[in-house]
Design a protein around this motif. Structure first.
Motif, PDB file in Angstrom:
ATOM      1  N   VAL A   5      65.770  82.027   8.488  1.00 59.06           N
ATOM      2  CA  VAL A   5      65.199  80.695   8.656  1.00 59.06           C
ATOM      3  C   VAL A   5      65.666  79.812   7.493  1.00 59.06           C
ATOM      4  CG1 VAL A   5      63.045  79.370   8.722  1.00 59.06           C
ATOM      5  CG2 VAL A   5      63.186  81.609   9.849  1.00 59.06           C
ATOM      6  N   PRO A   6      66.129  78.582   7.742  1.00 59.47           N
ATOM      7  CA  PRO A   6      66.544  77.689   6.648  1.00 59.47           C
ATOM      8  C   PRO A   6      65.378  77.377   5.710  1.00 59.47           C
ATOM      9  CG  PRO A   6      67.315  76.877   8.771  1.00 59.47           C
ATOM     10  CD  PRO A   6      66.347  77.978   9.075  1.00 59.47           C
ATOM     11  N   GLU A   7      65.685  77.126   4.445  1.00 62.22           N
ATOM     12  CA  GLU A   7      64.673  76.818   3.440  1.00 62.22           C
ATOM     13  C   GLU A   7      64.733  75.342   3.073  1.00 62.22           C
ATOM     14  OE1 GLU A   7      62.279  78.571   2.401  1.00 62.22           O
ATOM     15  OE2 GLU A   7      62.871  80.529   3.214  1.00 62.22           O
ATOM     16  N   ALA A   8      63.715  74.590   3.455  1.00 64.21           N
ATOM     17  CA  ALA A   8      63.654  73.164   3.129  1.00 64.21           C
ATOM     18  C   ALA A   8      63.651  72.970   1.621  1.00 64.21           C
ATOM     19  CB  ALA A   8      62.402  72.547   3.738  1.00 64.21           C
ATOM     20  N   GLY A   9      64.464  72.043   1.151  1.00 61.09           N
ATOM     21  CA  GLY A   9      64.484  71.711  -0.263  1.00 61.09           C
ATOM     22  C   GLY A   9      65.407  72.548  -1.106  1.00 61.09           C
ATOM     23  N   ALA A  10      65.871  73.678  -0.587  1.00 61.34           N
ATOM     24  CA  ALA A  10      66.741  74.550  -1.371  1.00 61.34           C
ATOM     25  C   ALA A  10      68.176  74.026  -1.347  1.00 61.34           C
ATOM     26  CB  ALA A  10      66.687  75.973  -0.796  1.00 61.34           C
ATOM     27  N   PRO A  11      68.937  74.263  -2.432  1.00 63.87           N
ATOM     28  CA  PRO A  11      68.536  75.021  -3.626  1.00 63.87           C
ATOM     29  C   PRO A  11      67.765  74.160  -4.622  1.00 63.87           C
ATOM     30  CG  PRO A  11      70.836  74.368  -3.814  1.00 63.87           C
ATOM     31  CD  PRO A  11      70.379  73.909  -2.454  1.00 63.87           C
ATOM     32  N   PHE A  12      66.759  74.782  -5.255  1.00 64.52           N
ATOM     33  CA  PHE A  12      66.004  74.130  -6.311  1.00 64.52           C
ATOM     34  C   PHE A  12      66.726  74.324  -7.643  1.00 64.52           C
ATOM     35  CE2 PHE A  12      62.771  74.850  -3.083  1.00 64.52           C
ATOM     36  CZ  PHE A  12      61.992  73.702  -3.160  1.00 64.52           C
ATOM     37  N   PRO A  13      66.534  73.399  -8.594  1.00 66.49           N
ATOM     38  CA  PRO A  13      67.103  73.605  -9.924  1.00 66.49           C
ATOM     39  C   PRO A  13      66.511  74.867 -10.556  1.00 66.49           C
ATOM     40  CG  PRO A  13      66.198  71.382  -9.701  1.00 66.49           C
ATOM     41  CD  PRO A  13      65.789  72.144  -8.490  1.00 66.49           C
ATOM     42  N   LEU A  14      67.326  75.578 -11.308  1.00 65.54           N
ATOM     43  CA  LEU A  14      66.866  76.791 -11.984  1.00 65.54           C
ATOM     44  C   LEU A  14      66.159  76.399 -13.275  1.00 65.54           C
ATOM     45  CD1 LEU A  14      66.806  79.891 -12.241  1.00 65.54           C
ATOM     46  CD2 LEU A  14      69.014  79.721 -13.429  1.00 65.54           C
ATOM     47  N   PRO A  15      64.867  76.741 -13.420  1.00 64.76           N
ATOM     48  CA  PRO A  15      64.182  76.415 -14.676  1.00 64.76           C
ATOM     49  C   PRO A  15      64.752  77.226 -15.839  1.00 64.76           C
ATOM     50  CG  PRO A  15      62.608  76.964 -12.920  1.00 64.76           C
ATOM     51  CD  PRO A  15      63.959  77.390 -12.448  1.00 64.76           C
ATOM     52  N   ALA A  16      64.818  76.622 -17.004  1.00 62.56           N
ATOM     53  CA  ALA A  16      65.140  77.387 -18.204  1.00 62.56           C
ATOM     54  C   ALA A  16      64.008  78.373 -18.465  1.00 62.56           C
ATOM     55  CB  ALA A  16      65.311  76.445 -19.388  1.00 62.56           C
ATOM     56  N   ALA A  17      64.305  79.426 -19.211  1.00 65.56           N
ATOM     57  CA  ALA A  17      63.312  80.474 -19.437  1.00 65.56           C
ATOM     58  C   ALA A  17      62.024  79.930 -20.051  1.00 65.56           C
ATOM     59  CB  ALA A  17      63.911  81.555 -20.337  1.00 65.56           C
ATOM     60  N   SER A  18      62.112  78.855 -20.842  1.00 61.73           N
ATOM     61  CA  SER A  18      60.931  78.295 -21.522  1.00 61.73           C
ATOM     62  C   SER A  18      60.281  77.155 -20.756  1.00 61.73           C
ATOM     63  CB  SER A  18      61.343  77.802 -22.917  1.00 61.73           C
ATOM     64  OG  SER A  18      62.323  76.772 -22.804  1.00 61.73           O
ATOM     65  N   GLU A  19      60.772  76.845 -19.567  1.00 65.81           N
ATOM     66  CA  GLU A  19      60.305  75.655 -18.859  1.00 65.81           C
ATOM     67  C   GLU A  19      59.618  75.957 -17.527  1.00 65.81           C
ATOM     68  OE1 GLU A  19      63.702  73.119 -18.568  1.00 65.81           O
ATOM     69  OE2 GLU A  19      63.737  72.673 -20.718  1.00 65.81           O
ATOM     70  N   TRP A  20      59.160  77.186 -17.364  1.00 65.09           N
ATOM     71  CA  TRP A  20      58.443  77.504 -16.143  1.00 65.09           C
ATOM     72  C   TRP A  20      57.023  76.957 -16.217  1.00 65.09           C
ATOM     73  CZ3 TRP A  20      59.919  80.332 -11.761  1.00 65.09           C
ATOM     74  CH2 TRP A  20      61.233  80.831 -11.784  1.00 65.09           C
ATOM     75  N   PRO A  21      56.539  76.316 -15.153  1.00 64.54           N
ATOM     76  CA  PRO A  21      55.154  75.838 -15.142  1.00 64.54           C
ATOM     77  C   PRO A  21      54.182  76.999 -14.941  1.00 64.54           C
ATOM     78  CG  PRO A  21      56.188  75.426 -13.025  1.00 64.54           C
ATOM     79  CD  PRO A  21      57.262  76.001 -13.911  1.00 64.54           C
ATOM     80  N   ARG A  22      52.905  76.702 -15.019  1.00 60.35           N
ATOM     81  CA  ARG A  22      51.888  77.722 -14.768  1.00 60.35           C
ATOM     82  C   ARG A  22      51.274  77.507 -13.386  1.00 60.35           C
ATOM     83  NH1 ARG A  22      48.871  81.375 -17.462  1.00 60.35           N
ATOM     84  NH2 ARG A  22      49.770  80.758 -19.462  1.00 60.35           N
ATOM     85  N   VAL A  23      51.406  78.500 -12.531  1.00 54.66           N
ATOM     86  CA  VAL A  23      50.779  78.488 -11.207  1.00 54.66           C
ATOM     87  C   VAL A  23      50.022  79.805 -11.057  1.00 54.66           C
ATOM     88  CG1 VAL A  23      51.131  78.444  -8.711  1.00 54.66           C
ATOM     89  CG2 VAL A  23      52.575  77.033 -10.197  1.00 54.66           C
ATOM     90  N   GLU A  24      48.721  79.722 -10.881  1.00 56.84           N
ATOM     91  CA  GLU A  24      47.904  80.927 -10.770  1.00 56.84           C
ATOM     92  C   GLU A  24      47.577  81.225  -9.305  1.00 56.84           C
ATOM     93  OE1 GLU A  24      47.342  82.973 -13.094  1.00 56.84           O
ATOM     94  OE2 GLU A  24      48.070  81.762 -14.768  1.00 56.84           O
TER      95      GLU A  24
END
Length: 320
Positions: A206-225
């Motif tokens: 199945v196609p992925e809407a919005g992909a490809p997403f930018p790759l976050p740097a190792a220190s720039e990942w947000p917090r999602v719980e």
């Protein structure tokens, strides 16, 4: 025909190792349970499958060597960077990744969302350690390489090859804690199967809407719980997560594994509405399985979290 000429004519692929049970070693009698994941290097895994040398010229790299329950965003970033590097080499036809089973589905979907290539990326794993008397890793690795070099695999994107079955990254999930055939693609079913040297495909991913997403740097990942709705759920955890000053980075998103078709307790629902008013992105899946319909059709809660992580990271990057 000389052997060197034959090898020169073989396709070139790369195998990246990240650890897992497939690279595990028994802590005692190999006929009994008990092992440590992520012990053997990727080169050792390849040496256990001599037939691989007749399929491809194989380059190797050890990206990590860990139990996949301990997977980190830093390793994800590094892994995606190394996959992109290798696939940018014109002589490399495909990439195979050895991985643990616990977070295989998350890593596969993450790579599906950030990679921009039509070259195959195949993840494989094992339910038994490499030193087990009936280890399943060697056959899984052989099947993964067979898919990697097959012309029909081009354009499939990121797939998982396990026990003769080809699963799409969006659909695959670990559905059993001990059986060798532990993975399922749910209602959609797998993409196909490996039968000896043959690859039989039944459908396309199945196609992925919005992909490809930018790759976050190792220190720039947000917090999602990730929260789970259950009897007695209330607003306490949501309030604590939003008001806590100890969380770094601060809470950016919440994914809830709801009951039924994605329902939540009325007290938790009120807290989630309040969270959205505080700027927290909220998404709801189901603890039962994928919910049909909508933009997130077919995503379970852990994959919905992967997508939200990348959406928020892209938003943060755009705002800087």
């Amino acid at each position: 025909m000389t052997d060197s000429f034959s090898r020169a004519a073989l396709p070139q692929i790369v195998v990246l190792g990240t650890g897992g049970t497939i690279a595990g070693a028994a802590t005692g009698d190999p006929s009994l349970p008990g092992y440590t994941a992520g012990v053997l290097g990727v080169d050792a895994l390849l040496q256990s499958v001599p037939a691989l040398g007749r399929l491809a010229q194989i380059h190797t790299e050890q990206v990590a060597n860990l139990d996949s329950k301990d997977m980190t965003f830093a390793v994800w970033t590094q892994l995606a960077e190394r996959v992109a590097y290798w696939l940018a080499q014109p002589q490399i036809q495909a990439c195979v990744i050895t991985h643990g089973t616990d977070t295989l589905e998350e890593t596969a979907y993450f790579l599906r969302l950030v990679l921009d290539t039509d070259k195959p990326v195949i993840l494989t794993a094992a339910m038994r350690p490499a030193t087990a008397l009936n280890a399943d890793g060697p056959q899984n690795l052989l099947d993964a390489v067979r898919v990697a070099v097959h012309p029909a695999a081009r354009g499939l994107g990121v797939v998982c090859v396990l026990h003769g079955v080809v699963h799409a990254a969006r659909d695959v999930t670990k559905a059993n804690t001990h059986a060798v055939e532990a993975f399922s693609s749910g209602e959609r079913g797998p993409l196909g199967e490996v039968d000896g040297e043959a690859l039989r495909l039944w459908r396309q991913p199945v196609p992925e809407a919005g992909a490809p997403f930018p790759l976050p740097a190792a220190s720039e990942w947000p917090r999602v719980e990730l929260l789970t709705n259950a009897a007695g759920s209330d607003s306490a955890l949501v309030c604590c997560l939003i008001s806590s000053t100890a969380l770094q980075p601060r809470l950016g998103g919440l994914v809830v594994a709801g009951t039924g078709g994605g329902t939540v307790h009325r007290e938790l629902e009120a807290a989630l509405r309040w969270a959205e008013q505080q700027g927290v992105r909220v998404r709801v899946a189901s603890r039962v399985g994928p919910v049909r319909g909508g933009a997130d059709d077919g995503l379970n809660a852990v994959k919905l979290r992967v997508r939200l992580l990348l959406e928020l990271a892209a938003q943060n990057q755009a705002e800087r």
